[in-house]
Design a protein around this motif. Structure first.
Motif, mmCIF file in Angstrom:
data_model
loop_
_atom_site.group_PDB
_atom_site.id
_atom_site.type_symbol
_atom_site.label_atom_id
_atom_site.label_comp_id
_atom_site.label_asym_id
_atom_site.label_seq_id
_atom_site.Cartn_x
_atom_site.Cartn_y
_atom_site.Cartn_z
ATOM 1 N N THR A 11 0.811 -1.215 0.000
ATOM 2 C CA THR A 11 0.000 0.000 0.000
ATOM 3 C C THR A 11 0.848 1.270 0.000
ATOM 4 N N ALA A 12 2.144 1.116 -0.198
ATOM 5 C CA ALA A 12 3.042 2.278 -0.104
ATOM 6 C C ALA A 12 2.668 3.373 -1.092
ATOM 7 N N GLY A 13 2.140 2.962 -2.258
ATOM 8 C CA GLY A 13 1.771 3.948 -3.274
ATOM 9 C C GLY A 13 0.735 4.928 -2.775
ATOM 10 N N THR A 14 -0.161 4.472 -1.906
ATOM 11 C CA THR A 14 -1.196 5.374 -1.402
ATOM 12 C C THR A 14 -0.863 5.928 -0.021
ATOM 13 N N THR A 15 -0.175 5.145 0.805
ATOM 14 C CA THR A 15 0.104 5.626 2.166
ATOM 15 C C THR A 15 1.361 6.489 2.225
ATOM 16 N N GLY A 16 2.234 6.358 1.216
ATOM 17 C CA GLY A 16 3.488 7.100 1.269
ATOM 18 C C GLY A 16 4.531 6.446 2.162
ATOM 19 N N HIS A 17 4.271 5.211 2.597
ATOM 20 C CA HIS A 17 5.271 4.483 3.389
ATOM 21 C C HIS A 17 6.601 4.486 2.628
ATOM 22 N N ALA A 18 7.663 4.928 3.287
ATOM 23 C CA ALA A 18 8.935 5.147 2.599
ATOM 24 C C ALA A 18 9.632 3.824 2.279
ATOM 25 N N LEU A 19 9.885 3.624 0.987
ATOM 26 C CA LEU A 19 10.636 2.460 0.519
ATOM 27 C C LEU A 19 11.882 2.952 -0.213
ATOM 28 N N PRO A 20 12.960 2.170 -0.207
ATOM 29 C CA PRO A 20 14.113 2.559 -1.026
ATOM 30 C C PRO A 20 13.689 2.622 -2.491
ATOM 31 N N PRO A 21 14.053 3.691 -3.211
ATOM 32 C CA PRO A 21 13.614 3.793 -4.603
ATOM 33 C C PRO A 21 14.312 2.760 -5.489
ATOM 34 N N GLN A 22 13.618 2.383 -6.551
ATOM 35 C CA GLN A 22 14.163 1.481 -7.570
ATOM 36 C C GLN A 22 14.658 0.170 -6.976
ATOM 37 N N LEU A 23 13.810 -0.419 -6.139
ATOM 38 C CA LEU A 23 14.108 -1.779 -5.683
ATOM 39 C C LEU A 23 14.306 -2.672 -6.901
ATOM 40 N N PHE A 24 15.153 -3.659 -6.779
ATOM 41 C CA PHE A 24 15.422 -4.688 -7.801
ATOM 42 C C PHE A 24 16.298 -4.192 -8.951
ATOM 43 N N SER A 25 16.776 -2.952 -8.872
ATOM 44 C CA SER A 25 17.692 -2.455 -9.905
ATOM 45 C C SER A 25 19.122 -2.550 -9.369
ATOM 46 N N HIS A 26 20.014 -3.117 -10.165
ATOM 47 C CA HIS A 26 21.394 -3.328 -9.703
ATOM 48 C C HIS A 26 22.032 -2.080 -9.134
ATOM 49 N N ASN A 27 22.179 -1.066 -10.008
ATOM 50 C CA ASN A 27 23.000 0.062 -9.582
ATOM 51 C C ASN A 27 22.340 0.837 -8.450
ATOM 52 N N ASP A 28 21.018 0.930 -8.486
ATOM 53 C CA ASP A 28 20.341 1.672 -7.422
ATOM 54 C C ASP A 28 20.481 0.960 -6.075
ATOM 55 N N GLN A 29 20.371 -0.356 -6.092
ATOM 56 C CA GLN A 29 20.466 -1.066 -4.814
ATOM 57 C C GLN A 29 21.919 -1.191 -4.345
ATOM 58 N N GLN A 30 22.871 -1.262 -5.271
ATOM 59 C CA GLN A 30 24.277 -1.122 -4.862
ATOM 60 C C GLN A 30 24.472 0.223 -4.175
ATOM 61 N N ASP A 31 23.906 1.261 -4.799
ATOM 62 C CA ASP A 31 24.016 2.603 -4.212
ATOM 63 C C ASP A 31 23.410 2.647 -2.815
ATOM 64 N N GLN A 32 22.300 1.944 -2.625
ATOM 65 C CA GLN A 32 21.684 1.929 -1.288
ATOM 66 C C GLN A 32 22.639 1.303 -0.274
ATOM 67 N N TRP A 33 23.216 0.179 -0.620
ATOM 68 C CA TRP A 33 24.179 -0.455 0.303
ATOM 69 C C TRP A 33 25.377 0.457 0.545
ATOM 70 N N HIS A 34 25.831 1.084 -0.523
ATOM 71 C CA HIS A 34 27.013 1.943 -0.411
ATOM 72 C C HIS A 34 26.733 3.189 0.423
ATOM 73 N N SER A 35 25.573 3.797 0.154
ATOM 74 C CA SER A 35 25.365 5.149 0.693
ATOM 75 C C SER A 35 24.310 5.213 1.786
ATOM 76 N N LEU A 36 23.395 4.222 1.850
ATOM 77 C CA LEU A 36 22.275 4.247 2.796
ATOM 78 C C LEU A 36 21.451 5.512 2.603
ATOM 79 N N ARG A 37 21.321 5.941 1.355
ATOM 80 C CA ARG A 37 20.732 7.260 1.124
ATOM 81 C C ARG A 37 19.220 7.271 1.240
ATOM 82 N N GLY A 38 18.596 6.083 1.189
ATOM 83 C CA GLY A 38 17.142 6.085 1.223
ATOM 84 C C GLY A 38 16.598 6.855 0.047
ATOM 85 N N ARG A 39 15.712 7.815 0.294
ATOM 86 C CA ARG A 39 15.155 8.598 -0.805
ATOM 87 C C ARG A 39 15.835 9.954 -0.939
#
Lengths: 555, 467
Positions: free
Chosen positions: B142-170
């Motif tokens: 329900t994140a699309g309607t509630t706005g519950h914060a998810l890491p952007p571009q889940l399942f994408s290589h470079n974006d999720q590498q970036d998440q591990w590297h930077s912990l930047r969230g959104r």
């Protein structure tokens, strides 16, 4: 009449449009006319040139007969040598340069699953070079159905879901085709800027359901049959190794209908989408599904800005203005004759745009141009110094300890993954990142790679010249005759090197010139037996310019 | 200016504000042997498995019901099965485990990792991945309607590498978490003979920072400059070379690309000789021998161990190393190729731990793994696709090993933590992982949020796997 093109302007253009400006080519360009028409005449000549290719060299390199336990991966080296031959000597420089830029978007690599398919890897590059001025929709289909891409991103052999099991289609090609080859992850304006939602977050251009939809489209494709073996099936797993007629490493993948998913497929939704509910209907043939799906991608509004901006980044500048991106993207969207995806028009627009042709001034100058990627520094250097080898073979493994990738951090067709050697979004920390700009090539300009490149240029300048004796047959050597002739005069020597590598002697910075002259003069030329001293002076001048920040910059 | 004088000025500059032009001058490092502000030495080693390790095959449930769920989800019994054979698993025992409890085993190719786990030197993060806040399946759906914060571009290589590297969230972020650790500790650890952050595997966002510049060397260390012999005109050639770089970095008429390039070139010249020599004088390990065939990962780890062995000569007190190996994006041929990849991880980690033990630094050095993402439980025929949560490992003498941290999920396709196709929602976050490691490394509690920006969204700021 417009003013003639200056030597510096010619160098600037040729470093965008070829594998490195040379004085000969600069003079040819200048002779084509004034600055209003010479560039477009040069481009038109280039567009007419036939493509020089890689596959024939790989095919010719197979031993006959092929010995048992032949190391087929060694033929990747023949591909790479031919790539150096084509980029150093090919008359189709613009086509080669655009083809190389496309190869950094549509990435396949000999590193990994393609290691033992050298024909496929070579031919894949050839379809990019041949398609450099063609139709993007055609190119996207050629890329999609090429067995090199099929192997690399596992569309080859991808099959429909099997009921009552947890088997479902492979999402690899689906995802990367959208993320890297066509639209990117986020919605773009026509000027390449990102579209944000009300909360300021970028809007995604596709989601997991669409990834699964395209994954279902890309099912049922596998090796085409060799003509000698027409009875191949989906289960035929090995391509024929020998380069015989009908050799299937290079023929577009073939559809095996029994393995194609026949249900509906969700595809991309966007303003103007033609498929009802952005859905491909059930029961179509695999070929019709593919056509509908690629049309659906091709007409997404992101494609123009996404592809145009990356081509500008590869050819001209890391940080094009939104207006520049928009001018090119609009040409992508409509070439003026109603055609979408006309790459010839796109390339012309990129190179003739005022932002490409006119040197930036004021504060804009600090972010104009780009860092040359390592291979382009090498090819420009070799072209400028008429590099060749005693055998006449160019760029073979003998020149690079551990391979070109090991020395230069990159080699054609050798990316570590489908994400290329560097990301178009890479921003080194510091002023570039702080100002919201990027420098993709900086990602591989590490301390380690830069040191190895400096060592390569030093070895080249000091011991791999026309004057060297006993060089191995395949070692590339440079022609320093003109430098040696003036090497007793430090001013004349540094000016000669600057003309070759920077276009005009006046282009060299005051500091580099002063430091190089000082270093040249530290080697005193004796009255008798001066040759060794003259060679050292020449090597010093070449080394200090070739490793300088100003040579690394594409203006 | 003579060279000694120049060195002195550089050393002085390193202690204070060293920005000549924006940040391009960066931190100019002391070339003299410095002593860090920390009395002890600690190193973190990040081992990145590029491509997204299918880690549900790395640590596998072995108790009957859980194994059966795993096997069913992975297509067990079909030609497209990805499941590891139950009888081949290398058994492990969790603290207090008795007959009838849930049980687990390592992949059969991971003897070294299993042994380290049994010795209490390896901890398993049972289901970890990027999260901005704890997330349930309903919250995800329900994140699309509630706005519950998810890491952007889940399942994408470079974006999720970036998440591990930077912990930047959104958020937009220009630094990695190791880079921020280095910046936070810069006053204490910055005055070293080598950067806090060292990569043996190319430039990485993980180490990008605002102040403390990372340094990239090859798998076997830096390369020296062939053009700068210490005799003849070599030293003066070097001086000319460096003068050009200094002038470029200090010139407002140069371009930002030239300045960035010159900055890298300058670090390359400054460090090459000294680090090469130090490594040559480094310890010769039995577990990672100087001769013989080592994988690239093992070579990288040998170089890390050698640098650690000469830490005192180089005046080092805190370091974060980055090593990597690739090939984990196994959409194809997973069953055929994964054993070799996991075997390399396991043996490399074991050889590294044993080497560090040889020099008595095992309590001071902690290795941990990252990977793009976990993979789908379901099969695409002969491989798996991009997913989310998965298993990571932490190894070292200061690790409270032999245990799992976070709940190992029931690997049931369509189950409580599956968001579709067997994509599992992580139960613990990469922020918690980083914060735990950073705390051990010396980052104070108040600075943890700089390192792991989402840490305050989680009840546990420390996962407890470090002593």
């Amino acid at each position: 009449m417009a003013p003639p093109i200056s030597k510096v302007e010619a160098f600037r253009f040729l470093n965008q449009a070829t594998f490195g400006a040379t004085e000969v080519e600069a003079n040819r360009l200048i002779a084509l006319g004034d600055s209003n028409n010479a560039y477009s005449r040069w481009i038109d000549q280039q567009i007419g040139r036939e493509a020089t290719l890689l596959l024939p060299a790989v095919e010719a390199a197979y031993p006959d007969p092929i010995p048992v336990n032949f190391n087929i991966a060694s033929l990747n080296g023949d591909r790479l040598s031919q790539w150096f031959t084509n980029t150093l000597r090919g008359e189709d420089q613009l086509r080669q340069r655009v083809g190389f830029a496309l190869s950094e978007i549509f990435v396949v690599s000999q590193v990994g699953a393609l290691q033992n398919l050298p024909n496929a890897t070579a031919d894949f590059h050839d379809i990019l070079v041949r398609g450099a001025f063609g139709d993007f929709r055609v190119l996207l289909e050629n890329v999609t159905l090429h067995p090199a891409m099929g192997v690399y991103l596992s569309m080859l052999g991808n099959q429909r879901a099997v009921a009552n099991t947890n088997l479902r289609p492979d999402e690899n090609y689906s995802r990367e085709m959208m993320q890297l080859f066509s639209i990117g992850l986020v919605q773009l304006n026509v000027d390449g800027t990102v579209r944000n939602d009300a909360s300021g977050q970028p809007m995604a251009s596709f989601n997991q359901e669409v990834t699964e939809g395209f994954a279902r489209v890309f099912t049922g494709w596998k090796w085409e049959c060799p003509t000698t073996l027409p009875a191949c099936t989906f289960a035929t797993t090995r391509p024929q190794l020998a380069p015989v007629a009908g050799y299937n490493q290079v023929r577009p993948m073939r559809l095996y209908p029994d393995f194609h998913e026949t249900g509906t497929k969700l595809v991309l939704n966007y303003p103007g989408v033609t498929l009802p509910n952005a859905t491909i209907q059930a029961g179509q043939s695999g070929a019709q599904d593919l056509k509908d799906a690629l049309d659906n991608v091709f007409n997404h509004p992101n494609v123009g800005p996404f592809i145009s901006k990356q081509l500008i980044q590869r050819l001209v500048t890391s940080n094009p203005s939104p207006a520049y991106v928009q001018r090119v993207a609009e040409k992508f969207n409509n070439d003026g004759a109603g055609r979408r995806g006309n790459l010839e028009a796109v390339v012309k627009t990129i190179l003739l745009d005022p932002d490409a042709r006119n040197p930036a001034s004021g504060t804009a100058a600090a972010s104009a141009g780009k860092l040359k990627e390592p291979l382009l520094r090498l090819t420009q250097f070799w072209r400028a110094y008429e590099a060749t080898s005693r055998s006449g073979r160019l760029g073979v493994a003998a020149n690079f300890s551990g391979g070109a990738s090991a020395v230069f951090g990159q080699a054609q067709g050798s990316s570590p993954s489908v994400f290329n050697f560097f990301s178009p979004f890479y921003a080194p920390p510091g002023e570039i990142s702080d100002s919201g700009r990027v420098s993709p090539e900086m990602q591989i300009a590490t301390e380690y790679v830069n040191t190895q490149i400096a060592n390569f240029f030093w070895t080249q300048a000091v011991s791999r010249t026309h004057a060297a004796t006993n060089l191995a047959a395949d070692i590339m050597y440079i022609n320093t005759t003109e430098e040696l002739a003036v090497a007793n005069d430090s001013e004349a020597l540094i000016n000669r090197v600057a003309e070759r590598l920077l276009g005009e002697s006046g282009q060299i910075s005051a500091t580099l010139k002063a430091q190089a002259k000082a270093q040249i003069e530290r080697t005193v030329v004796p009255a008798t037996n001066p040759n060794s001293a003259l060679a050292t002076r020449t090597a010093d001048a070449i080394f200090l310019v070739a490793t300088s920040p100003e040579f690394a910059l594409q203006r | 200016m003579n060279r000694l004088r120049r060195k002195f000025l550089k050393a002085a500059a390193a202690g204070g504000v060293a920005y000549a032009f924006g940040r391009t001058a960066g931190t100019v490092y002391a070339q003299m042997t410095g002593t860090g502000g920390f009395a002890d030495y600690k190193a973190l080693v990040c081992l990145f498995m590029f491509g997204g390790n299918d880690s549900w095959n790395m640590v596998v449930p072995s108790s009957t019901a859980e194994y059966n769920a795993y096997s069913r989800s992975r297509g067990g019994g079909t030609t497209s099965s990805l499941a590891v054979d139950r009888t081949s698993l290398l058994p492990i025992t969790l603290p207090g485990q008795v007959a009838g409890d849930l049980s687990y085993g390592f992949h059969p190719s991971m003897i070294g990792a299993r042994d380290l786990f049994a010795q209490g030197k390896l901890a398993v993060m049972a289901n970890i991945g990027p999260l901005i806040r704890p997330t349930t399946k309903t919250q995800y759906q329900t994140a699309g309607t509630t706005g519950h914060a998810l890491p952007p571009q889940l399942f994408s290589h470079n974006d999720q590498q970036d998440q591990w590297h930077s912990l930047r969230g959104r958020a937009t972020m220009k630094s990695g978490w190791a880079g921020r650790v280095a910046d936070v500790l810069n006053a204490q650890a910055g005055n070293q003979g080598l950067s806090v952050n060292v990569s043996l595997a190319g430039q990485t966002f993980f180490q990008a920072s605002e102040i403390a510049k990372p340094y990239v060397m090859g798998a076997n260390g830096p390369t020296q400059f062939a053009a700068f012999p210490t005799s003849g005109v070599g030293p003066l050639r070097r001086q000319s070379f460096e003068s050009v770089l200094t002038a470029t970095m200090g010139s407002s008429s140069s371009s930002m690309y030239e300045r960035a390039y010159a900055s890298v070139q300058q670090r390359a010249v400054q460090f090459a000789d000294r680090i090469t020599l130090a490594i040559a004088n480094g310890y010769s390990f039995n577990a990672l021998p100087n001769t013989g065939t080592l994988s690239s990962l093992q070579q990288q780890l040998r170089t890390v161990a050698k640098i650690i062995s000469v830490r005192q000569n180089l005046g080092l007190s805190r370091q974060i190393f980055f090593v990597s190996t690739g090939g984990f994006d196994q959409h194809d041929d997973l069953v055929r190729d994964q054993p070799g990849l996991l075997s390399n991880i396991s043996s490399s980690v074991k050889m590294f731990y044993d080497s560090i033990r040889e020099i008595g630094m095992d309590n001071n050095v902690t290795l941990f793994t990252h990977s793009d993402f976990g993979r789908t439980l379901t099969s695409n025929g002969d491989g798996s696709d991009h997913a989310w949560g998965g298993v990571q490992m932490v190894v070292g003498g200061a690790v409270r090993g032999g245990r799992f941290y976070g709940a190992y999920p029931l690997l049931e396709n369509g189950g409580l933590s599956d968001v579709g196709g067997g994509r599992i929602i992580p139960s613990i976050s990469a922020d918690q992982y980083a914060a735990t490691l950073a705390s051990w490394f010396g980052v104070g509690d108040t600075d943890l949020v700089k390192v792991a920006p989402s840490i305050n969204n989680f009840a546990a700021r420390n996962l407890g796997f470090m002593v």
